[in-house]
Design an enzyme around this catalytic site. Structure first.
Site, mmCIF file in Angstrom:
data_model
loop_
_atom_site.group_PDB
_atom_site.id
_atom_site.type_symbol
_atom_site.label_atom_id
_atom_site.label_comp_id
_atom_site.label_asym_id
_atom_site.label_seq_id
_atom_site.Cartn_x
_atom_site.Cartn_y
_atom_site.Cartn_z
ATOM 1 N N GLN A 78 106.932 -23.675 103.108
ATOM 2 C CA GLN A 78 107.709 -22.717 103.910
ATOM 3 C C GLN A 78 107.915 -21.436 103.105
ATOM 4 O O GLN A 78 108.968 -21.231 102.516
ATOM 5 C CB GLN A 78 109.058 -23.365 104.254
ATOM 6 C CG GLN A 78 109.955 -22.540 105.105
ATOM 7 C CD GLN A 78 109.639 -22.694 106.571
ATOM 8 O OE1 GLN A 78 109.248 -23.760 107.018
ATOM 9 N NE2 GLN A 78 109.811 -21.638 107.316
ATOM 10 N N PHE A 79 106.916 -20.551 103.108
ATOM 11 C CA PHE A 79 107.045 -19.317 102.331
ATOM 12 C C PHE A 79 108.165 -18.428 102.848
ATOM 13 O O PHE A 79 108.722 -17.620 102.099
ATOM 14 C CB PHE A 79 105.722 -18.544 102.286
ATOM 15 C CG PHE A 79 105.428 -17.727 103.514
ATOM 16 C CD1 PHE A 79 105.794 -16.390 103.572
ATOM 17 C CD2 PHE A 79 104.793 -18.293 104.608
ATOM 18 C CE1 PHE A 79 105.522 -15.622 104.691
ATOM 19 C CE2 PHE A 79 104.519 -17.546 105.731
ATOM 20 C CZ PHE A 79 104.886 -16.204 105.781
ATOM 21 N N THR A 80 108.565 -18.593 104.108
ATOM 22 C CA THR A 80 109.599 -17.730 104.677
ATOM 23 C C THR A 80 110.979 -17.978 104.060
ATOM 24 O O THR A 80 111.892 -17.182 104.282
ATOM 25 C CB THR A 80 109.678 -17.857 106.207
ATOM 26 O OG1 THR A 80 109.988 -19.209 106.548
ATOM 27 C CG2 THR A 80 108.364 -17.437 106.853
#
Length: 146
Positions: A78-80
């Site tokens: 989950q890069f966000t």
């Protein structure tokens, strides 16, 4: 490294309408990697998560760890989690690691947990994923390695 930890009765992740990972009873993890994360950061967070006492004992108190309840993990990259929303209207993702580095560290993180005897299911790194789960409690915690 940032990880959102959610106690889950069940969880699954789908890519292109196909289930690629699913668990019953355990933890749903959203995993974010930044460019300054080290192997020591990964090991520290992996150890904390599997030993965190957030499952109820016979008296209803959070005294049991994932290892104690033989729970599984669904780990989703989950890069966000590294989205900075303080300025402007569009998140800035400059603190998220580049995909090549993030994927390597994410895989190392999952391997660290597996070495502790926990089943780890995953999504597909970099893919558009649909995640569904039942949060029990609800119990949600955020870990940061720094």
């Amino acid at each position: 490294m940032k990880v959102v930890v959610q106690r889950a009765r069940d969880a699954r992740v789908m890519v292109d309408n196909e289930v690629v990972g699913s668990i019953n009873n355990g933890l749903m993890l959203l995993v974010g990697i930044t460019h300054t994360d080290t192997l020591d950061d990964i090991k520290y967070v992996a150890d904390k998560i599997v030993n965190l006492r957030i499952f109820e004992d016979d008296e209803g108190k959070m005294n049991r760890s994932l290892l104690d309840v033989n729970g599984d993990i669904l780990s989703v990259s989950q890069f966000t989690l590294y989205g900075d929303c303080r300025k402007g209207r569009r998140p800035n993702f400059m603190d998220a690691a580049k995909p090549e580095y993030a994927e390597k560290m994410y895989e190392f993180f999952n391997a660290e947990i597996r070495e502790k005897g926990v089943i780890v299911e995953t999504g597909t790194f970099g893919a558009m994923m649909d995640v569904q789960f039942t949060n029990v409690g609800p119990v949600t915690l955020i870990f940061e390695s720094k």
